[in-house]
Design a protein around this motif. Structure first.
Motif, mmCIF file in Angstrom:
data_model
loop_
_atom_site.group_PDB
_atom_site.id
_atom_site.type_symbol
_atom_site.label_atom_id
_atom_site.label_comp_id
_atom_site.label_asym_id
_atom_site.label_seq_id
_atom_site.Cartn_x
_atom_site.Cartn_y
_atom_site.Cartn_z
ATOM 1 N N VAL A 110 -23.651 -40.104 64.469
ATOM 2 C CA VAL A 110 -22.748 -39.455 64.751
ATOM 3 C C VAL A 110 -23.466 -38.474 64.078
ATOM 4 O O VAL A 110 -24.048 -38.310 63.174
ATOM 5 C CB VAL A 110 -20.998 -39.474 64.348
ATOM 6 N N SER A 111 -23.644 -36.788 64.986
ATOM 7 C CA SER A 111 -24.254 -36.010 64.835
ATOM 8 C C SER A 111 -23.430 -35.032 63.850
ATOM 9 O O SER A 111 -22.068 -34.471 64.043
ATOM 10 C CB SER A 111 -24.957 -35.039 65.953
ATOM 11 N N ARG A 112 -24.146 -34.886 62.468
ATOM 12 C CA ARG A 112 -23.296 -33.824 61.708
ATOM 13 C C ARG A 112 -23.118 -32.394 62.662
ATOM 14 O O ARG A 112 -22.207 -32.014 62.041
ATOM 15 C CB ARG A 112 -24.088 -34.113 60.366
ATOM 16 N N VAL A 113 -24.895 -31.911 62.863
ATOM 17 C CA VAL A 113 -24.292 -30.586 63.796
ATOM 18 C C VAL A 113 -23.532 -30.635 65.051
ATOM 19 O O VAL A 113 -22.718 -29.960 65.218
ATOM 20 C CB VAL A 113 -25.529 -30.106 64.340
ATOM 21 N N GLY A 114 -22.816 -32.079 65.557
ATOM 22 C CA GLY A 114 -22.179 -31.965 67.031
ATOM 23 C C GLY A 114 -20.970 -31.820 66.252
ATOM 24 O O GLY A 114 -19.690 -31.116 66.605
ATOM 25 N N THR A 115 -20.513 -32.780 64.866
ATOM 26 C CA THR A 115 -19.516 -32.616 64.340
ATOM 27 C C THR A 115 -18.983 -31.079 63.910
ATOM 28 O O THR A 115 -17.815 -31.041 64.192
ATOM 29 C CB THR A 115 -19.201 -33.121 63.593
ATOM 30 N N ALA A 116 -20.002 -30.246 63.401
ATOM 31 C CA ALA A 116 -19.833 -28.995 63.294
ATOM 32 C C ALA A 116 -18.966 -27.833 64.186
ATOM 33 O O ALA A 116 -18.522 -26.912 63.745
ATOM 34 C CB ALA A 116 -21.128 -28.455 62.179
ATOM 35 N N ARG A 117 -19.662 -28.363 64.974
ATOM 36 C CA ARG A 117 -19.768 -27.657 66.364
ATOM 37 C C ARG A 117 -18.546 -27.518 67.358
ATOM 38 O O ARG A 117 -17.365 -26.860 66.686
ATOM 39 C CB ARG A 117 -20.294 -27.672 67.140
ATOM 40 N N ALA A 118 -18.284 -28.288 66.541
ATOM 41 C CA ALA A 118 -16.630 -29.322 67.399
ATOM 42 C C ALA A 118 -15.825 -28.585 66.079
ATOM 43 O O ALA A 118 -14.546 -28.081 66.904
ATOM 44 C CB ALA A 118 -16.238 -30.909 67.190
ATOM 45 N N LEU A 119 -15.903 -28.437 65.169
ATOM 46 C CA LEU A 119 -14.486 -28.011 64.235
ATOM 47 C C LEU A 119 -14.472 -26.351 64.023
ATOM 48 O O LEU A 119 -13.253 -25.562 64.524
ATOM 49 C CB LEU A 119 -15.361 -28.157 62.567
ATOM 50 N N VAL A 120 -16.044 -25.426 64.192
ATOM 51 C CA VAL A 120 -15.846 -24.897 64.691
ATOM 52 C C VAL A 120 -14.935 -24.319 66.278
ATOM 53 O O VAL A 120 -14.500 -23.183 65.959
ATOM 54 C CB VAL A 120 -17.458 -23.622 64.137
ATOM 55 N N SER A 121 -15.129 -24.987 67.323
ATOM 56 C CA SER A 121 -14.799 -24.668 68.344
ATOM 57 C C SER A 121 -12.994 -25.225 68.081
ATOM 58 O O SER A 121 -11.806 -24.202 68.439
ATOM 59 C CB SER A 121 -14.668 -25.632 68.949
ATOM 60 N N LEU A 122 -12.188 -25.349 67.285
ATOM 61 C CA LEU A 122 -10.978 -26.003 67.651
ATOM 62 C C LEU A 122 -10.671 -24.402 66.268
ATOM 63 O O LEU A 122 -9.816 -24.574 66.990
ATOM 64 C CB LEU A 122 -11.130 -27.425 66.148
ATOM 65 N N ALA A 123 -11.268 -24.226 65.330
ATOM 66 C CA ALA A 123 -11.114 -22.958 64.444
ATOM 67 C C ALA A 123 -11.140 -21.939 65.160
ATOM 68 O O ALA A 123 -9.975 -21.404 64.739
ATOM 69 C CB ALA A 123 -11.987 -23.002 62.981
ATOM 70 N N ALA A 124 -11.867 -22.464 66.366
ATOM 71 C CA ALA A 124 -11.684 -20.537 67.231
ATOM 72 C C ALA A 124 -10.740 -20.570 68.530
ATOM 73 O O ALA A 124 -9.573 -19.480 68.235
ATOM 74 C CB ALA A 124 -13.084 -20.827 67.806
ATOM 75 N N VAL A 125 -10.649 -22.524 68.696
ATOM 76 C CA VAL A 125 -8.634 -21.923 69.058
ATOM 77 C C VAL A 125 -7.553 -21.655 68.977
ATOM 78 O O VAL A 125 -6.931 -21.581 68.961
ATOM 79 C CB VAL A 125 -8.948 -23.968 69.910
ATOM 80 N N LEU A 126 -7.396 -22.371 67.260
ATOM 81 C CA LEU A 126 -7.113 -21.848 66.083
ATOM 82 C C LEU A 126 -6.620 -20.727 66.250
ATOM 83 O O LEU A 126 -5.170 -19.901 66.291
ATOM 84 C CB LEU A 126 -6.845 -22.304 65.124
ATOM 85 N N ALA A 127 -7.886 -19.886 65.664
ATOM 86 C CA ALA A 127 -7.477 -18.382 65.738
ATOM 87 C C ALA A 127 -6.480 -17.429 66.909
ATOM 88 O O ALA A 127 -6.370 -16.533 66.896
ATOM 89 C CB ALA A 127 -9.087 -18.147 65.276
ATOM 90 N N VAL A 128 -7.352 -17.349 68.301
ATOM 91 C CA VAL A 128 -7.001 -17.184 69.033
ATOM 92 C C VAL A 128 -5.666 -17.441 69.678
ATOM 93 O O VAL A 128 -4.913 -16.511 70.321
ATOM 94 C CB VAL A 128 -7.836 -17.826 70.309
ATOM 95 N N GLY A 129 -5.100 -19.252 70.076
ATOM 96 C CA GLY A 129 -3.253 -19.249 69.719
ATOM 97 C C GLY A 129 -2.572 -18.696 68.103
ATOM 98 O O GLY A 129 -1.676 -18.037 68.846
#
Length: 111
Positions: free
Chosen positions: A8-27
């Motif tokens: 598992v890529s740590r950078v990929g995991t961090a990207r996924a978490l930032v994307s999740l945070a962005a979706v939550l902020a917009v929501g």
């Protein structure tokens, strides 16, 4: 069948978490806009306030949406976990703070 451990890529995991945070902020900002649409007509006795509240919440959604998109771009282009987290989450935090400041400024000018 032997299952091999997946890397598992740590950078990929961090990207996924930032994307999740962005979706939550917009929501969350869209939820605030919907709440303003529901509360706006109840404030009809104060002239100009319902329109200002709805307009200010729309500006808030727009600002958060732009900064969420910027956070996604920053996170996608970053090469390290530190840059993904600092750039992506920093952009999201800045967008929320600037959006809230615009929301309060627009409401306070009319009220």
């Amino acid at each position: 069948m032997d299952e091999q451990p997946r890397e598992v890529s740590r950078v990929g995991t961090a990207r996924a978490l930032v994307s999740l945070a962005a979706v939550l902020a917009v929501g969350g900002s869209v939820l605030l806009c919907v709440a303003a649409l529901l509360v706006g007509p109840a404030l009809a006795e104060r002239p100009g306030l319902p329109g200002a509240l709805i307009g200010a919440s729309a500006v808030f959604v727009g600002v958060v949406l732009v900064f969420a998109a910027a956070a996604g771009v920053v996170a996608a282009r970053a090469r390290s976990v530190r840059r993904v987290v600092l750039g992506g989450c920093g952009a999201l935090l800045a967008g929320i703070v600037i959006g809230l400041a615009a929301l309060l400024l627009l409401i306070s000018r009319i009220a």
